[in-house]
Design an enzyme around this catalytic site. Structure first.
Site, short mmCIF file in Angstrom:
data_model
loop_
_atom_site.label_atom_id
_atom_site.label_comp_id
_atom_site.label_asym_id
_atom_site.label_seq_id
_atom_site.Cartn_x
_atom_site.Cartn_y
_atom_site.Cartn_z
CG ASP A 182 44.31 -20.45 66.63
OD1 ASP A 182 44.39 -20.36 65.65
OD2 ASP A 182 43.13 -20.06 67.60
C1 NOJ Z 1 43.09 -17.62 65.02
C2 NOJ Z 1 41.75 -18.21 64.60
O1 NOJ Z 1 41.93 -18.47 66.42
C3 NOJ Z 1 41.85 -19.72 64.55
O2 NOJ Z 1 40.39 -19.81 64.47
C4 NOJ Z 1 41.56 -19.70 62.31
O3 NOJ Z 1 40.85 -20.89 62.53
C5 NOJ Z 1 42.81 -18.94 62.33
N1 NOJ Z 1 43.51 -17.56 63.00
C6 NOJ Z 1 43.57 -19.12 61.30
O4 NOJ Z 1 42.64 -18.04 60.83
#
Ligand code: NOJ
Length: 756
Positions: free
Chosen positions: A254
């Site tokens: 993530d």
């Molecule tokens: C954080 C989020 O938890 C995730 O779901 C997402 O894909 C990423 N940011 C990128 O935006």
């Protein structure tokens, strides 16, 4: 899978609700190509393939470096689970939770295909969805709506179908967030501690189904598990995903969920995102990884494995041949061309078929040309400040189509309930009045002289980086926002025909008005995306019978769920008992149970037949994607006839619940293990066959670290919801007729045979 042979008043149709319907790619062939390509790469090219270029430095939410020697592109990774984020003209599909509420495999797959086609058309390689976690340990969890259901089986099927759809269209899916990231509060520091059985039977289950379906990539989550961050956790990435589940694709972080260079590499991480310094600290891979490899802290074989996995996923989805160039660029605010195609049709179908009819007294619905309708509530109209005026949908103004955060998308338009109802009402000569306000006094005065009053209420949630009206991602409580309960009560004081429409991210407490006699109907319209109004009118006016079923329980009070948002550490004390499993155990009657949903017709269930004689004992066989191969063998089949006994064409969702024998102690009394969706004309019937895989009848034997099919007699129940069981004996766990024994199987085969 489904073969419909319409026959009036007879039961001739046979449908099979089956699994193992994933993406049909060839990992072996992909690995052969990846191995050949790997040999041509320099060390710095390898590092470029596994490292993001940095936030804001590439065209996408995440971008890696190209490797010219093998014609490998700068991989473009973009959010998100309901459509391509930050693109100019895409389809804003209904949210995952709405797809879950359809209980319709075919629609889930088509929605996935639509998302995949738009991803591909924009030259984006990886779409960051679908969502298997959060699963929904907490009803208030801010991001539950991005996923499909808090039941692992339903979520597993929906993930499988969505991934298959996305990848059939040519894009790579990325199932997220792995794992035990169940709340927004403290998500980056949270420590989750769960017992092995709960992990396998609930939270890992949909991820395992995603691996089974051939998912190309998996995103590890922000939180820690057993004290170690998910993105440097050997047990999670290497032991569970890659060894136990046989995952052949790659694990990516993530955004900024990485905390180490060598540690993350050596425990199974394959790609870092977005590749920027975190909190003014380190960029963990890129040149640092190169140094770690040169210094022998990370073996070259591990780096090669990362690269091979990433390249194999690219070949597996055939992106090496004729894949479009990337057409969006976040650096220049270029949202790319219009890629919507005809996807509004599928968006509308999912929005419509996920609508759940909770209450319908005196058959008030469908509407029958009322003289006058009062439309009440701010949720009935588009956000007056502009439908995309709040960043990442971080506000609850105007009709609620999705939650907020990275899982949102730009609305190309919104079909608003007030507009579509008004247009439709005109055809019947119905007078429409509108109060686009949540103020009780205004609602009351607008409703008092109308024949029917339709009141719109909402509940919203999202990702923690935005706080909306005091909700910091997770919801603070389970009540309707904007005094929705007071609004409904006020309108019900002056109007005898109140229809409540709820747009919501999850359950809300309805006790304030659900039993009021003037509240004649409650329509659970979920998170419908751009087609909100059209979908609603389809159901309100009876062009389609409602056919959605709740993908979670609506309890009478928040405490009935038995779980609540935690601080810093989540110990999963409730174990296997979340949602309907918890309410059953604690003998709590919900307001509306998991799997519940009314129709404009009635259905008759008959002729339960069970056959198959599975042998008890542990899983066997080599590891295939998803786990040991024997887990996916069909070991029993349950067949049942469902007939439309009313007068409207409609779809029903027969549901199969299994009770485990005493030799698997501590198992919830009933667990969903099959469902299908049947569209039937009045008088028409169908035979549904639920195929049970060994895994569906097994529990996780924690000491043995294996799935095991217990000895003894199973309870087999088929019904229209988790509490509306139509075919079973009272003592269902010992009943001979409706029981499936692991040692003495019946060999009765229904006369109609089926197919996979
Ligand atoms: C954080 C989020 O938890 C995730 O779901 C997402 O894909 C990423 N940011 C990128 O935006």
């Amino acid at each position: 899978m489904r073969r419909l042979i319409p026959k009036f008043l007879t039961v001739l149709t046979v449908t099979t609700a089956c699994s193992a319907q994933g993406f049909d790619g060839d990992w072996d062939a992909a690995y052969t190509k990846a191995t050949t390509a790997l040999a041509k790469l320099s060390l710095s090219e390898k590092i470029g393939i596994v490292s993001g270029v940095g936030w804001g430095k590439g065209p996408c939410s995440g971008t890696t470096s190209a490797a010219r020697s093998i014609n490998y592109p700068a991989l473009c990774l973009q959010d998100g689970p309901l459509g391509v984020r930050s693109a100019a003209s895409i389809t804003a599909f209904p949210a995952g939770i709405q797809a879950g509420a359809t209980w319709d495999r075919a629609l889930m797959r088509e929605r996935g295909r639509g998302i995949g086609e738009e991803t591909r058309a924009l030259g984006i390689h990886v779409i960051l969805g679908p969502v298997a976690g959060p699963l929904g340990q907490f009803a208030q969890g801010g991001r539950n709506w991005e996923g499909f259901s808090n039941d692992p089986y339903l979520s597993g099927v929906a993930n499988e179908q969505t991934i298959a759809g996305i990848q059939e269209a040519g894009a790579q899916a990325c199932v997220k967030h792995y794992i035990l990231n169940e709340q927004e509060r403290d998500r980056e520091t949270m420590n989750s501690v769960v017992d092995d059985r709960t992990l396998h039977e609930l939270y890992l289950w949909p991820f395992a189904e995603a691996v089974r379906a051939g998912v190309a990539s998996i995103m590890c989550s922000y939180n820690r598990v057993d004290g170690t961050y998910a993105c440097e956790n050997r047990r999670l990435m290497e032991d569970l995903l890659k060894n136990e589940l046989g995952f052949k694709g790659y694990v990516l972080t993530d955004w900024n969920a990485q905390h180490s260079t060598a540690e993350s590499a050596n425990t199974g991480l394959d790609m870092t995102m977005p590749g920027s310094a975190q909190n003014g600290g380190n960029v963990f891979w890129g040149s640092r990884l190169q140094s770690a490899v040169s210094a022998g802290q990370v073996q070259m074989s591990r780096l090669d494995d990362m690269v091979k996995r990433i390249l194999a996923a690219w070949y597996f989805t055939k992106q090496d041949v004729g894949y479009p160039d990337t057409k969006i660029d976040r650096r220049t605010n270029n949202g790319g061309p219009n890629v919507q195609g005809s996807h509004s049709t599928i968006a509308r179908a999912v929005a419509r078929d996920g609508i759940v009819l909770l209450k319908n007294t005196d058959g008030i619905l469908p509407l029958k040309s009322p003289k006058s309708i009062a439309i009440i509530g701010s949720d009935a109209v588009p956000n007056p400040r502009g439908i995309n005026s709040c960043q990442d949908m971080g506000c609850n103004q105007g009709t609620l189509t999705m939650g907020w955060g990275s899982g949102s998308a730009t609305l190309p338009y919104v079909s608003s309930p007030a507009d579509t109802i008004t247009t439709r009402a005109k055809k019947d000569g119905t007078t429409v009045t509108l109060s686009a306000s949540d103020t009780a006094s205004q609602g009351r005065s607008t409703a008092q002289n109308a024949e029917v009053a339709i009141v719109f209420i909402t509940a919203d949630s999202g990702e923690a980086y935005i706080t909306v009206e005091g909700h910091a991602g997770d919801r603070k409580d389970l009540f309707a926002w904007h005094n929705g309960e007071a609004l409904v009560k006020a309108v019900a004081e002056v109007n005898k025909n109140v229809i409540v429409v709820v747009h919501t991210v999850g359950p809300i407490i309805l006790e304030g008005f659900a039993d009021l006699s003037n509240v004649k109907a409650i329509l659970w319209a979920g998170l419908p995306g751009q087609e909100a109004g059209n979908a609603l009118v389809d159901v309100l006016y009876g062009d389609y019978s409602p056919s959605g079923k709740l993908p979670y329980t609506i309890a009478k009070t928040a405490s009935d769920y038995g779980t609540t948002i935690q601080g810093y550490s989540d110990n999963f004390r409730e174990g296997l008992f979340i949602d309907y499993r918890a309410l059953e155990k604690n003998r709590i009657t919900p307001r509306y149970e998991f799997g519940y949903g009314l129709s404009y017709t009635t259905f008759n269930y008959s002729s339960l037949v069970i056959y198959g004689s599975p042998s008890s004992g542990a899983e066997t066989g080599p590891t295939v994607p998803g786990g040991a191969s024997s887990l996916f063998e069909v070991v029993a089949t349950v067949a049942v006839n469902v007939t439309n006994s009313g007068s409207a064409t409609a779809a029903e969702v027969p549901q199969l619940y299994i009770g485990f024998p005493d030799s698997a102690p501590g198992t919830p009394a009933r667990q969903l293990r099959g469902f299908d969706k049947l569209s039937l004309q009045p008088g028409e019937g169908a035979t549904v066959r639920f195929e049970l895989r060994r895994k569906d009848l097994s529990f996780w034997d924690a000491p043995a670290k294996k799935w095991s099919l217990p000895k003894g007699t199973f309870g087999v129940e088929v019904g229209a919801s988790s509490r509306d069981i139509r075919l079973t004996e009272i003592q269902h766990f010992v009943a001979v007729r409706n029981a499936l024994s692991s040692s003495i199987g019946s060999s009765a085969i229904p006369s109609k045979t089926s197919h996979r």
